[in-house]
Motif scaffolding. Structure first.
Motif, PDB file in Angstrom:
ATOM      1  N   ASP A 185       0.809  -1.218   0.000  1.00  0.00           N
ATOM      2  CA  ASP A 185       0.000   0.000   0.000  1.00  0.00           C
ATOM      3  C   ASP A 185       0.841   1.266   0.000  1.00  0.00           C
ATOM      4  N   TYR A 186       0.240   2.327  -0.558  1.00  0.00           N
ATOM      5  CA  TYR A 186       0.760   3.675  -0.350  1.00  0.00           C
ATOM      6  C   TYR A 186       0.084   4.273   0.883  1.00  0.00           C
ATOM      7  N   GLN A 187       0.879   4.921   1.703  1.00  0.00           N
ATOM      8  CA  GLN A 187       0.309   5.678   2.803  1.00  0.00           C
ATOM      9  C   GLN A 187      -0.351   6.947   2.249  1.00  0.00           C
ATOM     10  N   SER A 188      -1.195   7.549   3.049  1.00  0.00           N
ATOM     11  CA  SER A 188      -1.892   8.763   2.639  1.00  0.00           C
ATOM     12  C   SER A 188      -1.036   9.991   2.920  1.00  0.00           C
ATOM     13  N   THR A 189      -0.778  10.781   1.891  1.00  0.00           N
ATOM     14  CA  THR A 189      -0.031  12.020   2.073  1.00  0.00           C
ATOM     15  C   THR A 189      -0.710  12.917   3.095  1.00  0.00           C
ATOM     16  N   TYR A 190      -2.031  12.980   3.026  1.00  0.00           N
ATOM     17  CA  TYR A 190      -2.768  13.863   3.931  1.00  0.00           C
ATOM     18  C   TYR A 190      -2.663  13.398   5.379  1.00  0.00           C
ATOM     19  N   TYR A 191      -2.750  12.097   5.608  1.00  0.00           N
ATOM     20  CA  TYR A 191      -2.627  11.572   6.961  1.00  0.00           C
ATOM     21  C   TYR A 191      -1.217  11.823   7.500  1.00  0.00           C
ATOM     22  N   MET A 192      -0.207  11.590   6.677  1.00  0.00           N
ATOM     23  CA  MET A 192       1.173  11.836   7.111  1.00  0.00           C
ATOM     24  C   MET A 192       1.410  13.320   7.362  1.00  0.00           C
ATOM     25  N   HIS A 193       0.733  14.180   6.596  1.00  0.00           N
ATOM     26  CA  HIS A 193       0.822  15.625   6.847  1.00  0.00           C
ATOM     27  C   HIS A 193       0.354  15.948   8.262  1.00  0.00           C
ATOM     28  N   HIS A 194      -0.749  15.352   8.678  1.00  0.00           N
ATOM     29  CA  HIS A 194      -1.264  15.613  10.020  1.00  0.00           C
ATOM     30  C   HIS A 194      -0.373  15.000  11.101  1.00  0.00           C
ATOM     31  N   LEU A 195       0.321  13.945  10.776  1.00  0.00           N
ATOM     32  CA  LEU A 195       1.194  13.300  11.758  1.00  0.00           C
ATOM     33  C   LEU A 195       2.553  13.993  11.884  1.00  0.00           C
ATOM     34  N   THR A 196       2.964  14.740  10.864  1.00  0.00           N
ATOM     35  CA  THR A 196       4.342  15.260  10.867  1.00  0.00           C
ATOM     36  C   THR A 196       4.467  16.765  10.632  1.00  0.00           C
ATOM     37  N   VAL A 197       3.401  17.417  10.179  1.00  0.00           N
ATOM     38  CA  VAL A 197       3.525  18.824   9.788  1.00  0.00           C
ATOM     39  C   VAL A 197       2.519  19.718  10.496  1.00  0.00           C
ATOM     40  N   GLU A 198       1.267  19.325  10.509  1.00  0.00           N
ATOM     41  CA  GLU A 198       0.150  20.200  10.857  1.00  0.00           C
ATOM     42  C   GLU A 198       0.319  20.876  12.218  1.00  0.00           C
ATOM     43  N   LYS A 199       0.820  20.158  13.222  1.00  0.00           N
ATOM     44  CA  LYS A 199       0.937  20.721  14.569  1.00  0.00           C
ATOM     45  C   LYS A 199       2.275  21.424  14.799  1.00  0.00           C
ATOM     46  N   GLY A 200       3.191  21.309  13.850  1.00  0.00           N
ATOM     47  CA  GLY A 200       4.503  21.909  14.023  1.00  0.00           C
ATOM     48  C   GLY A 200       5.500  20.980  14.696  1.00  0.00           C
ATOM     49  N   PHE A 201       5.072  19.773  15.050  1.00  0.00           N
ATOM     50  CA  PHE A 201       5.963  18.763  15.624  1.00  0.00           C
ATOM     51  C   PHE A 201       5.373  17.395  15.298  1.00  0.00           C
ATOM     52  N   ASP A 202       6.185  16.366  15.389  1.00  0.00           N
ATOM     53  CA  ASP A 202       5.738  15.022  15.026  1.00  0.00           C
ATOM     54  C   ASP A 202       4.777  14.453  16.067  1.00  0.00           C
ATOM     55  N   ASP A 203       3.755  13.793  15.580  1.00  0.00           N
ATOM     56  CA  ASP A 203       2.873  13.034  16.454  1.00  0.00           C
ATOM     57  C   ASP A 203       3.704  11.946  17.130  1.00  0.00           C
ATOM     58  N   PRO A 204       3.556  11.737  18.452  1.00  0.00           N
ATOM     59  CA  PRO A 204       4.350  10.710  19.137  1.00  0.00           C
ATOM     60  C   PRO A 204       4.167   9.302  18.570  1.00  0.00           C
ATOM     61  N   ARG A 205       3.113   9.076  17.790  1.00  0.00           N
ATOM     62  CA  ARG A 205       2.827   7.735  17.270  1.00  0.00           C
ATOM     63  C   ARG A 205       3.366   7.477  15.876  1.00  0.00           C
ATOM     64  N   VAL A 206       3.869   8.509  15.200  1.00  0.00           N
ATOM     65  CA  VAL A 206       4.185   8.324  13.789  1.00  0.00           C
ATOM     66  C   VAL A 206       5.297   7.299  13.572  1.00  0.00           C
ATOM     67  N   ARG A 207       6.281   7.220  14.447  1.00  0.00           N
ATOM     68  CA  ARG A 207       7.364   6.249  14.281  1.00  0.00           C
ATOM     69  C   ARG A 207       6.884   4.810  14.509  1.00  0.00           C
ATOM     70  N   TYR A 208       5.788   4.668  15.242  1.00  0.00           N
ATOM     71  CA  TYR A 208       5.204   3.341  15.444  1.00  0.00           C
ATOM     72  C   TYR A 208       4.288   2.968  14.276  1.00  0.00           C
ATOM     73  N   TYR A 209       3.535   3.955  13.787  1.00  0.00           N
ATOM     74  CA  TYR A 209       2.596   3.716  12.691  1.00  0.00           C
ATOM     75  C   TYR A 209       3.314   3.380  11.374  1.00  0.00           C
ATOM     76  N   MET A 210       4.385   4.123  11.081  1.00  0.00           N
ATOM     77  CA  MET A 210       4.985   4.089   9.750  1.00  0.00           C
ATOM     78  C   MET A 210       6.500   3.964   9.817  1.00  0.00           C
ATOM     79  N   TYR A 211       7.040   3.336   8.788  1.00  0.00           N
ATOM     80  CA  TYR A 211       8.492   3.185   8.688  1.00  0.00           C
ATOM     81  C   TYR A 211       8.941   3.758   7.349  1.00  0.00           C
ATOM     82  N   ARG A 212       9.901   4.698   7.391  1.00  0.00           N
ATOM     83  CA  ARG A 212      10.429   5.316   6.169  1.00  0.00           C
ATOM     84  C   ARG A 212      11.574   4.472   5.603  1.00  0.00           C
ATOM     85  N   GLN A 213      11.434   4.100   4.352  1.00  0.00           N
ATOM     86  CA  GLN A 213      12.509   3.351   3.694  1.00  0.00           C
ATOM     87  C   GLN A 213      13.600   4.282   3.175  1.00  0.00           C
TER      88      GLN A 213
END
Length: 550
Positions: free
Chosen positions: A265-293
């Motif tokens: 699957d492709y992850q959602s750009t919009y969902y990743m935006h909210h996890l890494t950009v929208e608040k100005g800091f990374d969501d504490p869960r993003v490293r658990y949810y997703m792995y960057r190759q």
């Protein structure tokens, strides 16, 4: 004499013929077929539990795509899901689950297997809720009559009411004197937790139906709050996967589909935006949810065509993220309703992480994931109903119905429980060393508390009830990664999160408010009538039609 011989011959022939018919009937009876005399209630319940996690997963996956948690392909909604695409959900729901439960019930009653009945009826209620939430009106009262090949549909509201009654019946089975000891793949025979699940499913029922009868929903939810017996932090209703790759494959399907050979699957750009950009800091869960190759964005247009293209005009006007989240951090996915083909990016696109898929924790290693021995090796979960979800639902109810409780406090509690659960699950896997090297307990607490404080500030600053509901919906949506079932219901029920990233086409057609009836139902039932389109709303969705949600 001749008459005597003739009569004896005829009689002998009849006896012989009758005997042959009986023998033939015996021979025609399949010795491998299960019948009421040979069926095991234990084995039947095993199958029912396993089939339910498959039914739930198919529904969840579609919901996650439609609500931008993972990428939804196809440029138009009408092409995203055809009638044939949900054949499996229909056949699993009816031919497997509901039929097996109907077969199990008299066997369990005859043996006084009360716990079997409690589990089976709870699952039956969930199946009925799921079918209505997916299709709307479906066959029920006539559905399992073996003499009726063309059952008529019942109203979704009628079926929801029947499912609620099943939950009350199940509750009684969990406390009655019982024989038998069923296998329990969810709660390991902890029937106190099953009762808590039943109460939580009733909360979900009342919340989904709040636009049908707000007074009944408010009274029902307040009664559940007063009873104080819904899912707590140790009662999460999940299906646990293993690490076996074959005979059968016991791994999480998202892991198996991505870590075996890459791609997936492709992850959602919009969902990743909210996890890494929208608040100005990374969501504490993003490293658990997703792995960057990869740890930086590509500059190769053959790998990602959109980096050389201007965002569609309606994206520019609405200021929606396009192509990749800002920040050049390697989060690589796709926009909503992106129909492009597959470039050579299978070993570069962002992969599923340790939660809930049982993959890798993102420790900044930026390595490819085409190896099934990586991460938690597929030992993930289906987060079907979590304690954190209870608090988000109660926050919505308190704000929109005026039920007991402080919406802000319930929202903060839901976030806290979920962040804690994601970490607790993940550090219990084989990824614990990698996790603690980046986020130890102290750092986890700091990130969590910082996040909750930020959301509390946003809640206090919200100028209207609608803005506060949007914040609750947004945070619930972010906690629902891996559970598209509840995300899809949330979006149709509340319209939140508002201002979702639109499709790449300016007019992709109306949002899918319910799915077309599947092909295997339409071609086998002469009473089946196909919907005019997928904009038909289920009975509890009393909100405006498209483009209220899109």
């Amino acid at each position: 004499m001749k008459r005597f011989i003739y009569g004896l011959t005829v009689a002998t022939s009849l006896v012989f013929a009758t005997s042959c018919d009986e023998k033939l009937d015996e021979l025609l009876e399949n010795p491998n077929a299960v019948n009421a005399q040979t069926a095991s209630p234990d084995f039947l319940l095993n199958r029912i539990q396993l089939d339910y996690k498959d039914l739930w997963y198919g529904i969840s996956d579609r919901g996650a795509r439609l609500t931008r948690q993972i990428n939804q392909g196809s440029s138009l909604y009408i092409n995203a899901y055809r009638a044939v695409d949900t054949n499996g959900t229909w056949s699993n729901g009816y031919a497997n689950l509901l039929a097996d439960i109907k077969f199990l019930e008299p066997l369990a009653e005859a043996s006084n297997f009360q716990r079997h009945l409690g589990i089976a009826k709870t699952i039956k209620a969930m199946v009925l809720f799921d079918l209505v939430d997916t299709y709307g009106d479906v066959p029920y009262l006539e559905a399992l009559d073996p003499a009726n090949f063309n059952p008529k549909t019942d109203s979704g509201q009628t079926i929801y009411t029947a499912a609620l009654a099943l939950l009350d019946e199940a509750k009684g089975h969990f406390t009655a004197t019982s024989a038998g000891t069923p296998n329990d793949y969810y709660y390991n025979r902890n029937y106190t937790r099953w009762i808590k699940l039943v109460n939580t499913l009733k909360l979900r029922y009342y919340l989904n139906t709040k636009l049908v009868d707000a007074a009944a929903s408010k009274a029902g939810i307040n009664a559940l709050i007063a009873e104080n017996n819904m899912l707590g932090t140790t009662d999460n209703f999940v299906f646990l996967f293993g690490t076996t790759a074959a005979d059968p494959d016991s791994r999480h399907p998202k892991f198996a589909g991505q870590y075996t050979a890459g791609g997936g699957d492709y992850q959602s750009t919009y969902y990743m935006h909210h996890l890494t950009v929208e608040k100005g800091f990374d969501d504490p869960r993003v490293r658990y949810y997703m792995y960057r190759q990869v740890l930086t964005n590509t500059t190769n247009v053959d790998e990602q065509e959109c980096i050389s293209q201007l965002a569609p005009s309606h994206y520019l006007v609405g200021n929606f993220p396009y192509c990749n989240p800002a920040g050049n951090k390697g989060y690589w996915g796709r926009d909503h309703l992106d129909p492009d083909g597959i470039p050579p990016d299978g070993l570069k696109r962002t992969a599923y992480g340790v939660f809930p898929a049982g993959g890798r924790f993102d420790n900044n290693s930026g390595a490819v994931v085409s190896n099934p021995a990586l991460g938690a090796k597929g030992a993930g979960i289906h987060p079907i109903m979590l304690a954190a979800y209870v608090d988000f639902m109660l926050a919505e109810a308190a704000l929109t119905l005026g039920t007991t409780g402080d919406p802000k406090a319930l929202l903060a509690s839901g976030i806290t429980k979920h962040i804690n659960y994601v970490r607790a699950f993940s550090v219990a896997t084989s990824e614990s060393v990698a996790i603690n090297a980046i986020i130890n307990d102290t750092e986890h607490a700091r990130q969590r508390d910082n996040y909750v404080a930020y959301v509390n500030g946003k809640y206090d600053a919200a100028a209207s009830a609608d803005a506060r509901m949007n914040l609750i919906g947004l945070e619930y949506w972010l906690a629902l990664y891996g559970n598209g079932t509840e995300s899809y219901n949330l979006y149709r029920r509340t319209g939140k999160p508002a201002n979702m990233q639109p499709g790449l086409e300016a007019n992709p057609g109306p949002f899918i408010r319910s799915f077309l009836y599947p092909n295997n139902y339409m071609v086998t039932n002469t009473n089946a009538v196909q919907k005019p389109d997928n904009a038909v709303q289920v009975f509890w969705d009393k909100n405006p039609g498209s483009p209220w949600i899109y």
